[in-house]
Design a protein around this motif. Structure first.
Motif, PDB file in Angstrom:
ATOM      1  N   GLY A  17      -2.097  -7.324  -3.922  1.00 45.98           N
ATOM      2  CA  GLY A  17      -0.937  -6.897  -3.145  1.00 45.98           C
ATOM      3  C   GLY A  17      -0.305  -5.677  -3.775  1.00 45.98           C
ATOM      4  O   GLY A  17      -0.861  -5.086  -4.691  1.00 45.98           O
ATOM      5  N   PRO A  18       0.844  -5.317  -3.268  1.00 44.64           N
ATOM      6  CA  PRO A  18       1.576  -6.002  -2.205  1.00 44.64           C
ATOM      7  C   PRO A  18       0.913  -5.784  -0.844  1.00 44.64           C
ATOM      8  O   PRO A  18       0.221  -4.799  -0.628  1.00 44.64           O
ATOM      9  CB  PRO A  18       2.954  -5.361  -2.242  1.00 44.64           C
ATOM     10  CG  PRO A  18       2.727  -3.998  -2.801  1.00 44.64           C
ATOM     11  CD  PRO A  18       1.551  -4.120  -3.738  1.00 44.64           C
ATOM     12  N   ASP A  20       1.303  -5.151   3.131  1.00 44.25           N
ATOM     13  CA  ASP A  20       2.268  -4.584   4.076  1.00 44.25           C
ATOM     14  C   ASP A  20       2.093  -5.223   5.451  1.00 44.25           C
ATOM     15  O   ASP A  20       1.218  -6.072   5.656  1.00 44.25           O
ATOM     16  CB  ASP A  20       2.139  -3.056   4.131  1.00 44.25           C
ATOM     17  CG  ASP A  20       0.767  -2.574   4.581  1.00 44.25           C
ATOM     18  OD1 ASP A  20      -0.028  -3.371   5.133  1.00 44.25           O
ATOM     19  OD2 ASP A  20       0.485  -1.382   4.391  1.00 44.25           O
ATOM     20  N   ALA A  21       2.928  -4.810   6.394  1.00 42.61           N
ATOM     21  CA  ALA A  21       2.895  -5.386   7.740  1.00 42.61           C
ATOM     22  C   ALA A  21       1.528  -5.183   8.400  1.00 42.61           C
ATOM     23  O   ALA A  21       1.032  -6.077   9.093  1.00 42.61           O
ATOM     24  CB  ALA A  21       4.005  -4.783   8.602  1.00 42.61           C
ATOM     25  N   GLU A  22       0.904  -4.046   8.177  1.00 41.73           N
ATOM     26  CA  GLU A  22      -0.411  -3.768   8.771  1.00 41.73           C
ATOM     27  C   GLU A  22      -1.469  -4.726   8.227  1.00 41.73           C
ATOM     28  O   GLU A  22      -2.296  -5.235   8.969  1.00 41.73           O
ATOM     29  CB  GLU A  22      -0.818  -2.312   8.520  1.00 41.73           C
ATOM     30  CG  GLU A  22      -2.190  -1.952   9.059  1.00 41.73           C
ATOM     31  CD  GLU A  22      -2.328  -2.097  10.574  1.00 41.73           C
ATOM     32  OE1 GLU A  22      -3.454  -2.368  11.029  1.00 41.73           O
ATOM     33  OE2 GLU A  22      -1.321  -1.955  11.296  1.00 41.73           O
ATOM     34  N   ASP A  41       9.889  -9.737  11.393  1.00 36.21           N
ATOM     35  CA  ASP A  41      11.021  -9.758  10.452  1.00 36.21           C
ATOM     36  C   ASP A  41      12.172 -10.621  10.959  1.00 36.21           C
ATOM     37  O   ASP A  41      12.800 -11.341  10.186  1.00 36.21           O
ATOM     38  CB  ASP A  41      11.536  -8.334  10.211  1.00 36.21           C
ATOM     39  CG  ASP A  41      10.607  -7.501   9.355  1.00 36.21           C
ATOM     40  OD1 ASP A  41       9.596  -8.027   8.858  1.00 36.21           O
ATOM     41  OD2 ASP A  41      10.903  -6.301   9.171  1.00 36.21           O
ATOM     42  N   ALA A  51      11.675 -11.362   4.181  1.00 40.72           N
ATOM     43  CA  ALA A  51      10.544 -10.702   4.842  1.00 40.72           C
ATOM     44  C   ALA A  51       9.586 -11.798   5.290  1.00 40.72           C
ATOM     45  O   ALA A  51       9.668 -12.933   4.811  1.00 40.72           O
ATOM     46  CB  ALA A  51       9.845  -9.738   3.886  1.00 40.72           C
ATOM     47  N   ARG A  89       5.917 -10.656   2.242  1.00 39.99           N
ATOM     48  CA  ARG A  89       5.345  -9.332   2.446  1.00 39.99           C
ATOM     49  C   ARG A  89       6.029  -8.366   1.478  1.00 39.99           C
ATOM     50  O   ARG A  89       7.235  -8.409   1.268  1.00 39.99           O
ATOM     51  CB  ARG A  89       5.599  -8.886   3.892  1.00 39.99           C
ATOM     52  CG  ARG A  89       4.980  -7.534   4.220  1.00 39.99           C
ATOM     53  CD  ARG A  89       5.413  -7.037   5.575  1.00 39.99           C
ATOM     54  NE  ARG A  89       6.824  -6.684   5.524  1.00 39.99           N
ATOM     55  CZ  ARG A  89       7.659  -6.786   6.553  1.00 39.99           C
ATOM     56  NH1 ARG A  89       7.252  -7.213   7.723  1.00 39.99           N
ATOM     57  NH2 ARG A  89       8.917  -6.446   6.416  1.00 39.99           N
ATOM     58  N   GLY A  90       5.233  -7.513   0.858  1.00 39.51           N
ATOM     59  CA  GLY A  90       5.774  -6.519  -0.062  1.00 39.51           C
ATOM     60  C   GLY A  90       5.807  -6.958  -1.516  1.00 39.51           C
ATOM     61  O   GLY A  90       6.060  -6.137  -2.402  1.00 39.51           O
TER      62      GLY A  90
END
Length: 137
Positions: A17-18, A20-22, A41, A51, A89-90
């Protein structure tokens, strides 16, 4: 086995990671797990998360290459886990493990995936056995 595995041996830590949304969206499409909690979100915020959480199975799957890189003379024959708390996420995720039982025929490893939180996101178990290099594939 080429080198003895001993109770208490630590596996080299792996960082992933991190995400991401994709990455979460691609995983949702490929896995069929399109639960909006992992992608939206607003839905994550409704249940108190900063998140969307990373798919637990995405994180669990990351243990297989970690184990293979640790010992290529062992094959994974069992993998299970408890999902303790969300990894969001992230977040960077640290994978670690320690040998709990070891014999010539089977190795049992406790696995951990930690996100940003103090407690682990996943506590897992892996069973490994020596690779039979004498039998044809």
């Amino acid at each position: 086995m080429s080198q003895a595995v001993n109770v208490g041996d630590k596996l080299p830590e792996v960082v992933i990671g991190p995400f991401d949304a994709e990455a979460l969206s691609r995983y949702a499409q490929i896995s069929g797990d399109d639960n909006p909690l992992h992608l939206d979100d607003a839905i994550a915020a409704k249940i108190g998360l900063a998140a969307p959480p990373v798919h637990g199975m995405k994180l669990l799957a990351a243990f297989e290459p970690m184990l293979a890189n640790w010992r290529d003379d062992l094959m994974l024959v069992g993998l299970s886990a408890k999902f303790i708390q969300p990894v969001l996420r992230g977040e960077v995720v640290k994978l670690s493990g320690r040998v709990l039982r070891a014999s010539e025929s089977e190795i049992f490893v406790r696995l951990f995936a930690h996100g940003a939180a103090r407690a682990p996101g996943i506590i897992g178990e892996a069973t490994l056995r020596p690779v039979d290099r004498t039998s044809p594939r």
